[in-house]
Design a protein around this motif. Structure first.
Motif, PDB file in Angstrom:
ATOM      1  N   SER A 411      -2.226  -4.030  -2.894  1.00  4.90           N
ATOM      2  CA  SER A 411      -1.988  -2.902  -3.794  1.00  4.90           C
ATOM      3  C   SER A 411      -1.972  -1.600  -3.016  1.00  4.90           C
ATOM      4  CB  SER A 411      -3.032  -2.855  -4.907  1.00  4.90           C
ATOM      5  OG  SER A 411      -4.226  -3.452  -4.503  1.00  4.90           O
ATOM      6  N   LEU A 412      -0.997  -0.773  -3.341  1.00  5.19           N
ATOM      7  CA  LEU A 412      -0.775   0.465  -2.604  1.00  5.19           C
ATOM      8  C   LEU A 412      -0.455   1.604  -3.540  1.00  5.19           C
ATOM      9  CD1 LEU A 412       1.536  -0.817   0.216  1.00  5.19           C
ATOM     10  CD2 LEU A 412      -0.743   0.145   0.482  1.00  5.19           C
ATOM     11  N   GLY A 413      -0.951   2.783  -3.234  1.00  2.00           N
ATOM     12  CA  GLY A 413      -0.607   3.947  -4.040  1.00  2.00           C
ATOM     13  C   GLY A 413      -1.714   4.969  -3.971  1.00  2.00           C
ATOM     14  N   ASP A 428       7.733   0.459   3.428  1.00  2.00           N
ATOM     15  CA  ASP A 428       8.431  -0.731   3.933  1.00  2.00           C
ATOM     16  C   ASP A 428       7.647  -1.410   5.052  1.00  2.00           C
ATOM     17  OD1 ASP A 428       8.901   1.609   5.298  1.00  2.00           O
ATOM     18  OD2 ASP A 428      10.816   0.930   6.118  1.00  2.00           O
ATOM     19  N   ALA A 429       7.111  -0.607   5.990  1.00  5.14           N
ATOM     20  CA  ALA A 429       6.370  -1.189   7.112  1.00  5.14           C
ATOM     21  C   ALA A 429       5.118  -1.913   6.620  1.00  5.14           C
ATOM     22  CB  ALA A 429       5.984  -0.096   8.094  1.00  5.14           C
ATOM     23  N   ARG A 430       4.465  -1.327   5.622  1.00  3.68           N
ATOM     24  CA  ARG A 430       3.239  -1.939   5.101  1.00  3.68           C
ATOM     25  C   ARG A 430       3.554  -3.264   4.410  1.00  3.68           C
ATOM     26  NH1 ARG A 430      -0.671   2.948   3.452  1.00  3.68           N
ATOM     27  NH2 ARG A 430       0.700   4.697   3.869  1.00  3.68           N
ATOM     28  N   LEU A 431       4.646  -3.259   3.647  1.00  8.01           N
ATOM     29  CA  LEU A 431       4.992  -4.482   2.928  1.00  8.01           C
ATOM     30  C   LEU A 431       5.403  -5.588   3.894  1.00  8.01           C
ATOM     31  CD1 LEU A 431       6.930  -3.088  -0.161  1.00  8.01           C
ATOM     32  CD2 LEU A 431       4.510  -3.656   0.047  1.00  8.01           C
ATOM     33  N   ARG A 432       6.119  -5.205   4.960  1.00  7.52           N
ATOM     34  CA  ARG A 432       6.538  -6.199   5.932  1.00  7.52           C
ATOM     35  C   ARG A 432       5.332  -6.864   6.593  1.00  7.52           C
ATOM     36  NH1 ARG A 432       9.249  -3.283   9.755  1.00  7.52           N
ATOM     37  NH2 ARG A 432      10.095  -1.827   8.249  1.00  7.52           N
ATOM     38  N   GLU A 433       4.342  -6.038   6.910  1.00  8.35           N
ATOM     39  CA  GLU A 433       3.124  -6.575   7.529  1.00  8.35           C
ATOM     40  C   GLU A 433       2.473  -7.602   6.603  1.00  8.35           C
ATOM     41  OE1 GLU A 433       1.882  -5.777  10.500  1.00  8.35           O
ATOM     42  OE2 GLU A 433      -0.169  -6.567  10.426  1.00  8.35           O
ATOM     43  N   ALA A 434       2.416  -7.258   5.296  1.00  6.38           N
ATOM     44  CA  ALA A 434       1.795  -8.170   4.330  1.00  6.38           C
ATOM     45  C   ALA A 434       2.598  -9.460   4.199  1.00  6.38           C
ATOM     46  CB  ALA A 434       1.667  -7.484   2.975  1.00  6.38           C
ATOM     47  N   ALA A 435       3.926  -9.333   4.205  1.00  7.07           N
ATOM     48  CA  ALA A 435       4.769 -10.514   4.070  1.00  7.07           C
ATOM     49  C   ALA A 435       4.548 -11.437   5.266  1.00  7.07           C
ATOM     50  CB  ALA A 435       6.239 -10.101   3.972  1.00  7.07           C
ATOM     51  N   GLN A 436       4.414 -10.836   6.442  1.00  2.00           N
ATOM     52  CA  GLN A 436       4.188 -11.637   7.643  1.00  2.00           C
ATOM     53  C   GLN A 436       2.898 -12.425   7.562  1.00  2.00           C
ATOM     54  OE1 GLN A 436       4.282  -9.204  11.115  1.00  2.00           O
ATOM     55  NE2 GLN A 436       6.517  -9.081  11.084  1.00  2.00           N
ATOM     56  N   LYS A 440       1.812 -12.682  -1.283  1.00  2.00           N
ATOM     57  CA  LYS A 440       2.845 -13.077  -2.235  1.00  2.00           C
ATOM     58  C   LYS A 440       3.461 -11.895  -2.957  1.00  2.00           C
ATOM     59  CE  LYS A 440       0.585 -17.421  -3.391  1.00  2.00           C
ATOM     60  NZ  LYS A 440      -0.490 -17.763  -4.336  1.00  2.00           N
ATOM     61  N   ARG A 441       2.594 -10.960  -3.359  1.00  2.00           N
ATOM     62  CA  ARG A 441       3.151  -9.870  -4.167  1.00  2.00           C
ATOM     63  C   ARG A 441       2.484  -8.550  -3.801  1.00  2.00           C
ATOM     64  NH1 ARG A 441      -0.096 -12.424  -7.069  1.00  2.00           N
ATOM     65  NH2 ARG A 441       1.325 -13.918  -7.989  1.00  2.00           N
ATOM     66  N   ALA A 442       3.189  -7.487  -4.180  1.00  2.00           N
ATOM     67  CA  ALA A 442       2.656  -6.165  -3.888  1.00  2.00           C
ATOM     68  C   ALA A 442       2.882  -5.245  -5.067  1.00  2.00           C
ATOM     69  CB  ALA A 442       3.327  -5.592  -2.646  1.00  2.00           C
ATOM     70  N   GLY A 443       1.846  -4.513  -5.447  1.00  2.00           N
ATOM     71  CA  GLY A 443       1.966  -3.479  -6.465  1.00  2.00           C
ATOM     72  C   GLY A 443       2.029  -2.140  -5.748  1.00  2.00           C
ATOM     73  N   PHE A 444       2.977  -1.274  -6.139  1.00  2.00           N
ATOM     74  CA  PHE A 444       3.149   0.013  -5.453  1.00  2.00           C
ATOM     75  C   PHE A 444       3.783   1.007  -6.410  1.00  2.00           C
ATOM     76  CE2 PHE A 444       6.638  -2.848  -4.548  1.00  2.00           C
ATOM     77  CZ  PHE A 444       7.724  -2.121  -4.987  1.00  2.00           C
ATOM     78  N   ALA A 452      11.311  -0.879  -1.212  1.00  2.00           N
ATOM     79  CA  ALA A 452      10.692  -2.199  -1.110  1.00  2.00           C
ATOM     80  C   ALA A 452      11.715  -3.327  -1.095  1.00  2.00           C
ATOM     81  CB  ALA A 452       9.730  -2.401  -2.278  1.00  2.00           C
ATOM     82  N   GLU A 453      12.988  -2.954  -1.165  1.00  2.00           N
ATOM     83  CA  GLU A 453      14.018  -3.991  -1.222  1.00  2.00           C
ATOM     84  C   GLU A 453      13.987  -4.898   0.001  1.00  2.00           C
ATOM     85  OE1 GLU A 453      17.737  -2.071  -1.953  1.00  2.00           O
ATOM     86  OE2 GLU A 453      17.074  -1.519  -3.970  1.00  2.00           O
ATOM     87  N   GLY A 454      14.089  -6.172  -0.253  1.00  2.00           N
ATOM     88  CA  GLY A 454      14.185  -7.125   0.858  1.00  2.00           C
ATOM     89  C   GLY A 454      12.920  -7.294   1.660  1.00  2.00           C
ATOM     90  N   CYS A 455      11.748  -6.989   1.067  1.00  2.00           N
ATOM     91  CA  CYS A 455      10.515  -7.067   1.843  1.00  2.00           C
ATOM     92  C   CYS A 455       9.957  -8.493   1.853  1.00  2.00           C
ATOM     93  CB  CYS A 455       9.476  -6.103   1.302  1.00  2.00           C
ATOM     94  SG  CYS A 455       8.901  -6.531  -0.334  1.00  2.00           S
ATOM     95  N   GLY A 456      10.499  -9.344   1.011  1.00  2.00           N
ATOM     96  CA  GLY A 456      10.032 -10.735   1.024  1.00  2.00           C
ATOM     97  C   GLY A 456       8.820 -10.976   0.162  1.00  2.00           C
ATOM     98  N   LEU A 457       8.424  -9.978  -0.632  1.00  2.00           N
ATOM     99  CA  LEU A 457       7.285 -10.147  -1.534  1.00  2.00           C
ATOM    100  C   LEU A 457       7.776  -9.988  -2.964  1.00  2.00           C
ATOM    101  CD1 LEU A 457       4.709  -7.775   0.189  1.00  2.00           C
ATOM    102  CD2 LEU A 457       4.652 -10.255   0.243  1.00  2.00           C
TER     103      LEU A 457
END
Ligand code: TYD
Ligand code: MG
Length: 492
Positions: A411-413, A428-436, A440-444, A452-457
């Motif tokens: 969760s971010l914000g 985007d960088a934060r979401l990519r790190e989480a996806a790696q 599974k999911r991210a709230g922002f 957040a497009e294409g972040c894989g979450l």
């Protein structure tokens, strides 16, 4: 001719504050800069530090910090554009995390201050650094005023093989140190610590403001004059600043702090000032029996055992320099036995916590007024990034309602007073790190959907804390039963 009379006059007129180093021409009872009382100290005879030759040959005449070889140009302005850059090659230390914090390696002739609490690992880090540089065949001079040769040899034994080009000098006299350095001509000099050095011709023992200032200045001239990088280890006072005059921090090119909880094994190296790079970069180490080990993937380290779903646990991505770090935040809310409920944090600003609690009360309707709230950040890390607000708020809400966050959720914000979510930097960088790391999911914040497009979450865009509360918390879990009930059941 004029110049000598001028410097003679300024030599006479000097008092300075032993707390902050502020200089005044007259004696003062109350420092105009830092407001401390009775801190005026007379400047050393000879006045301005350059007037005396402390340098044991390292310094000639008046103090000037021009790199060697530039003598011919002294005093003559040159077009900035004509200054050659060819020789400003940074030297890689061989310790990746230190290189990162320094902005890509050591700049020749730089003076660096390494501060930190006692026992945090400053000497260990410096010895490891010296060993790493020496391993590349460079000559390093390690000066210690705190420990004996045997003690340092013992420590070095734990750290690995000692390269022959690592020279050791146990000495507290500045002149001797500079003489040894002039003879050995090392590629880097380490002084552990600046508070143990002293100049024999000055009043006051080692560690006094005068001594620290003058010794640091002499080492500054040595560094600039010989283009040798010099690392100074500095002690830290109770309120966290490097002991000694404030001017010390102004004098050096970079101030690095080694931080961490003494009884936890992670250490974070952070630049508080850096003339050659960003101050946001951060290096993460782990203190092991064999010294400090670089942590290549800190996010994994700061997540306890990953994405388990328990009430009161949230994962946030904190931006540290250019690198997003995934960090676990834990909150515990329990009914208070006192009139004034307790709010205790470790690694999070207590005032920020008060704001988040107020927002949860007023905007989400959680009645936390009669509850103690405890918040901890794992790994001894401190969260300054406002983008971590939502995670902290959700951890509190989750503990209060016994509803764990959905598994694998980030969760971010930033939370505003109205309970709305504000944008976070570099989502985007934060979401990519989480996806790696298998989240599974991210709230922002909803405003950032396109980032957040294409972040894989699985993305959960949110307008407010209230929405996050509804969307990211799972089913209520039964609280553990009191121990007495459970044991009765077993008997029956
Ligand atoms: P030290 O470098 O002496 O700290 P400082 O110079 O900042 O005062 O490190 C002190 C602590 O580090 C000490 O408590 C022991 C621990 N340590 C290890 O855990 N492993 C090691 O390999 C070394 C050398 C020290
Ligand atoms: Mg030490």
């Amino acid at each position: 001719m004029n110049r000598t009379t001028k410097s003679a006059r300024s030599a006479k007129a000097s008092f300075y504050c032993s707390a902050c180093g502020n200089e005044q021409p007259r004696w003062f009872g109350h420092c105009p800069a830092c407001k401390e009382w009775n801190t005026a100290v007379e400047a050393p005879a000879g006045g301005s530090p350059g007037a005396k030759s402390a340098g044991g040959g390292a310094r000639r005449g008046a103090a000037r910090w021009v790199p060697a070889g530039a003598e011919a140009r002294t005093g003559v302005p040159v077009p900035l554009a004509d200054v050659e850059l060819g020789h400003v090659e940074r030297v890689r230390t061989g310790l990746r995390e230190i290189d990162r914090v320094l902005g890509g390696g050591i700049v020749p002739g730089s003076l660096l201050l390494v501060g930190g609490d006692p026992g945090i690992g400053k000497s260990t880090l410096m010895l490891q650094l010296a060993m790493a540089i020496a391993r590349a065949g460079e000559r390093i001079l390690y000066v210690s005023g705190e420990e004996s040769e045997e003690q340092i040899r013992l420590r070095a034994r734990r750290l690995g093989e000692v390269p022959p080009t690592l020279l050791l000098l146990c000495e507290t006299d500045l002149e001797s140190v500079l003489e040894a350095a002039a003879q050995a001509k090392p590629s880097a000099l380490v002084v552990d610590s600046i508070q143990t050095l002293s100049r024999a011709d000055l009043e006051g023992g080692p560690g006094t403001v005068t001594q620290v200032r003058e010794c640091a200045l002499a080492l500054l001239h040595y560094a600039k004059g010989s283009r040798t990088p010099v690392f100074l280890v500095g002690h830290v006072t109770k309120d966290g600043a490097v002991a000694g005059p404030r001017v010390l921090e102004h004098m050096v090119d970079a101030v690095l702090y080694l931080e961490g909880e003494r009884y936890q094994h992670y250490r974070v190296l952070r630049a508080a000032k850096n003339r050659f790079g960003s101050t946001n970069e951060l290096g993460v180490f782990e203190m092991l029996d064999s010294g400090l080990r670089e942590v290549p993937n800190p996010s994994e380290a700061f997540l306890s055992d990953g994405k388990r779903a328990e009430p009161g646990v949230a994962v946030v991505a904190s931006l540290e320099g250019s690198r997003p770090l995934l960090v676990e935040v834990q909150a515990l809310v329990s009914s208070s036995f006192y009139g004034t409920p307790q709010r205790v944090t470790s690694g999070f600003d207590p005032r920020r916590l008060a704001v988040l609690i107020a927002v949860l009360e007023r905007r989400v309707g959680l009645k936390l007024g009669r509850h103690d709230v405890f918040v901890t950040v794992t790994g001894g890390l401190t969260l300054d990034d406002p983008g971590t607000d939502l995670g902290v708020a959700l951890a509190i809400a989750s503990s209060f309602r016994s509803r764990p966050l959905l598994e694998g959720t980030l969760s971010l914000g930033e939370v505003s007073l109205s309970g709305e979510l504000r944008r976070v930097a570099r989502l985007d960088a934060r979401l990519r790190e989480a996806a790696q790391l298998g989240f599974k999911r991210a709230g922002f914040p909803r405003a950032q959907v396109s980032d957040a497009e294409g972040c894989g979450l699985e993305t959960v865009p949110l307008a407010s804390v209230r929405e996050a509360f509804d969307a990211l918390l799972g089913e209520k879990v039964a609280p553990p039963r009191p121990a007495s009930e459970a044991s009765e059941e077993r008997r029956g």
